[in-house]
Write a protein that holds these residues in place. Structure first.
Motif: not given
Length: 821
Positions: A287-288, A446-447, A467, A470, A475, A501-502, A505, A508-509
């Motif tokens: 989660v970002t 958030t993502n 978090e 989502e 996610i 992690s990127d 993100m 998922s977006s």
């Protein structure tokens, strides 16, 4: 489904179905909840299955539970009391009030439920008066008189002197604020589910909860020893209620793709250095959170501090730092930023880039934000002194938190105002153009999910809630797939935790922006060992699960569709056969074929057309058959050429003819709709006409009384729907959402028929001013009376002319003679 975990010492229950004497005559067998009862009748079981906890301010409403409690309703009632004024103070201070450890008076603690009951009774007896201090004192003395060992007046004086009860009420109010239900004024928590506080809402909440409990009892997940409340809250409990995050249908979620913003290379996202919880820098974060912070506003700095608290395990805030998320900050400015604001953004960039792995980095940033907020946001200072003071404070806090001050000393004094302002403007353009966030709006991304902050307070607990929701809904499944990816063509030096992690993100977006159906089914739980047809295709990206009753009309249609998909899409497929266990009649009485256009319309040998066709084999010869087309509902299809009677087909009479030919024509499409009158029922008898701009009246119809239904025959194109001349156009005009008074412009509507599936048009009409009390349909008696009046007046005129001929005498007769000549 999320439940608010309200379990705490601040919940005061008024009854207990399992222990109170008034419920002892009830049975305690939990399986009786499966026994059918009359509609609306509850199950009287001596078990705390329903916990109705009201969160309320006793100064405004205290008599909600009276009728249910006194009539021994099978429900456990409780209250959480709070002060609306105290919560307002907490919100005004940004949620920074904290409770302290207090010692409770034992006598008061034991009799708190009795005090609540007495308050409720006093409030019910004096509904015309506002609750004042002497009402509270009188109720307290009367309640404690027969129970307290010492004098109630002495206890009351002790409370006033020591302020113990006030501190306890503040603790309770603070817990309500942390739960997030303080803004709802008065609400009901039914086993943690949030409802309105009305009696009707209580009954509806109990009805909604009943099938869930019955299912758990049926499968053995709830038995006589199960604490139902603990089970539900442990499985789906959340620490804070925020309707904007939960998005229960009232608030529409907005998602943006972050992957498209990095394709250009020079993206703001590529320049972000993230903050992590201590000792988790090298872990992959699913989660970002990207915090869009207006550095010149108090709410922006408040959001920034809550993001730091979200990462930091802090005993003061009674929260634990997250281990599965990271936080990035996107600074912008809604007004001209002064130098301290610019220096704050530069300090954050240096800290996140150089010291994100340090143990006390979050303490440093929190202390710096606190200093900046109190020094530069809440009050103004002289520019020259404040700039140097801010820089000195950065050096001081860095040394105090074991961070080297050398990077700050080399960067902050030489920081260029122009470059820092260009950076803020670049971020503002990115937020507006890529994410749709206007200037001055603080938000959380958030993502890919955009959550703008409104007037309500946003806490670190809300970030924890965001978090968990989502990750659970979106996610988690993407992370499971990415964990199995074999990164063959990627440089091993690039496979860092930040890189993965990127990827999570961005993926998922992007996936979140796709339209998702609200309906879903878990076909994997179905047993496919003996009753399924499995077609495997390892190279296919499409998998189809189908549950079919093979001897049903829907099964006929679905099997034909599956054959078409198997031919053209080549998916992997699993068809689970689900027939009825017993049949009382012949299940199928027709033969069905699904026809689609062929790939090649012309044969390769001659000029014959190989168009769509349906082939029926082994048909019964002696049965009477009927041929029809199964077309979409808006289609009006009829046969135009048919040699044989299509309603009475005897194949044995066809002789050697092997083909039954018929030509069908799509005559028109049916345009349907509903018409409603504002604040009234459907306008029965309202006449509508449809046509073009040059020919307004081609077809017409009237509005039915049943749901205001109407229908017309149309062809694809652009049409003008109007009110028919006469009483329909004299009394009514169309309402276009906003009544701006332009009645004449609202007498027609433009309708585009651009889909062969048909259109459903919803119309709303309003009566013109001065016509509100006139009826559209005039009765026959009134119509006959008007005709009699018209006939009577014409007869009188004829009599008058006849009489005038005698009065005029010779002149009139002479004129008549001249006319005859």
């Amino acid at each position: 489904m999320f439940r608010v975990d309200f379990r705490s010492a601040h919940v005061h229950y008024l009854n207990n179905l399992e222990e109170d004497a008034m419920y002892r005559r009830w049975r305690n067998n939990i399986n009786e909840i499966l026994v059918p009862v009359f509609p609306g009748q509850p199950h009287y079981i001596r078990k705390n299955l329903y916990h109705a906890v009201y969160v309320l301010d006793p100064a405004t409403s205290i008599d909600i539970i009276t009728s249910f409690y006194e009539n021994t309703f099978p429900m456990r009632f409780g209250v959480i009391l709070y002060s609306a004024q105290f919560i307002k103070k907490i919100e005004m201070s940004g949620g920074e009030l904290h409770s302290s450890a207090l010692e409770h008076d034992s006598e008061i603690e034991n009799d708190k439920s009795s005090l609540v009951n007495r308050l409720r009774t006093e409030s019910a007896e004096s509904t015309d008066e506002a609750v004042e201090m002497h009402h509270i004192e009188g109720a307290f003395v009367e309640t404690e008189l027969s129970k307290a060992k010492s004098s109630p007046q002495e206890i009351l004086l002790k409370l006033k002197k020591e302020q113990t009860f006030k501190e306890m009420s503040q603790e309770s109010s603070l817990s309500v604020f942390k739960l997030g239900v303080g803004t709802l004024q008065c609400c009901l928590l039914m086993n943690g589910l949030v409802f309105d506080s009305s009696e009707e809402a209580l009954i509806n909440a109990m009805s909604d909860e009943l099938p869930r409990i019955q299912e758990q009892v049926y499968y053995g997940h709830i038995n006589s020893r199960t604490d139902v409340l603990d089970k539900f809250l442990s499985e789906n409990g959340i620490s804070r209620y925020n309707p904007q995050i939960l998005a229960d249908g009232k608030v529409k979620q907005r998602f943006v793709s972050l992957a498209s913003s990095i394709l250009g290379g020079d993206s703001v996202l590529n320049e972000i250095n993230y903050l992590h919880s201590p000792e988790t820098v090298d872990d992959v974060k699913a989660v970002t959170h990207l915090l869009a912070v207006d550095v010149t506003s108090k709410k922006g700095i408040k959001l920034l501090r809550e993001g730091i608290h979200y990462l930091h395990a802090c005993a003061v805030y009674q929260i634990g730092g997250t281990k599965g998320a990271r936080v990035g900050v996107l600074f912008s400015a809604s007004q001209i930023a002064d130098l301290p604001s610019l220096l704050l953004t530069r300090t954050f960039e240096i800290t996140a880039a150089s010291y994100s792995h340090k143990k006390k980095v979050l303490d440093f940033l929190d202390q710096l934000c606190s200093f900046y907020e109190h020094k530069y946001i809440l009050r103004s200072t002289t520019a020259a002194e404040s700039n140097q003071e801010f820089v000195d404070k950065v050096y001081e806090l860095a040394e105090a938190n074991e961070l080297f001050s050398k990077p700050y000393k080399s960067s902050l004094p030489e920081a260029s105002d122009l470059k820092l302002r260009e950076r803020l403007n670049k971020v503002s353009r990115f937020l507006y153009r890529q994410l749709g966030i206007p200037s001055g709006v603080n938000a959380i991304i958030t993502n890919g999910r955009v959550t703008p902050l409104g007037a309500s307070v946003f806490l670190s607990d809300d970030l924890h809630l965001l978090e968990s929701i989502e990750f659970k809904h979106r996610i988690k499944h993407i992370v499971e797939i990415i964990e199995e990816v074999n990164w063959q063509d990627v440089d091993p030096d690039m496979l860092t935790s930040k890189y993965i992690s990127d990827v999570i993100m961005f993926v998922s977006s992007s996936m979140a922006t796709r339209d998702r159906s609200t309906e879903s089914a878990r076909f994997e739980i179905l047993n496919a060992e003996y009753s399924a047809v499995v077609v495997n295709n390892e190279n296919s990206s499409i998998h189809i699960d189908a549950v079919v009753d093979p001897l049903s009309p829907p099964g006929q249609k679905l099997s034909s569709l599956l054959r078409v998909l198997a031919k053209y899409a080549h998916p992997s497929m699993r068809i689970v056969l689900n027939p009825l266990s017993s049949l009382g009649d012949l299940p199928l009485k027709n033969y069905y074929r699904y026809v689609v256009p062929t790939m090649d319309d012309f044969s390769s040998t001659d000029y014959t057309v190989n168009g769509p066709k349906a082939f029926f084999a082994n048909m019964p010869l002696s049965k009477t058959l009927t041929m029809n087309l199964d077309v979409p509902e808006p289609w009006l299809v009829e046969p135009v050429i048919a040699i044989h009677d299509l309603d009475n087909i005897f194949l044995e009479n066809l002789g050697d003819t092997r083909t039954l030919q018929a030509v069908f024509e799509l005559e028109a499409l049916v345009l349907t709709g509903h018409c409603a009158e504002k604040d009234h029922g459907p306008p029965r008898g309202l006449q509508l006409i449809l046509g073009t701009e040059n020919t307004p009246h081609l077809v017409d119809t009237i509005v039915m009384a049943n749901l205001g239904y109407w229908q017309m025959k149309v062809h694809p194109g652009v049409w003008h729907l109007q009110l028919a001349p006469g009483r329909s156009s004299e009394l009514y005009f169309f309402r276009d959402g906003v009544d701006d008074g332009s009645q004449e412009k609202s007498l027609s509507k433009r309708i585009a028929v651009n889909d062969l599936r048909g259109n459903v048009v919803h119309l709303e009409v309003v009566k013109k001013k001065g016509k509100e009390h006139e009826k559209l349909l005039i009765s026959s008696d009134v119509d006959n009376q008007s005709k009699d009046k018209r006939g009577h007046s014409s007869w009188n005129s004829k009599i008058f002319e006849w009489a005038s001929s005698f009065i005029g005498g010779r002149d009139h007769s002479k004129k008549s003679d001249d006319c005859l000549k």
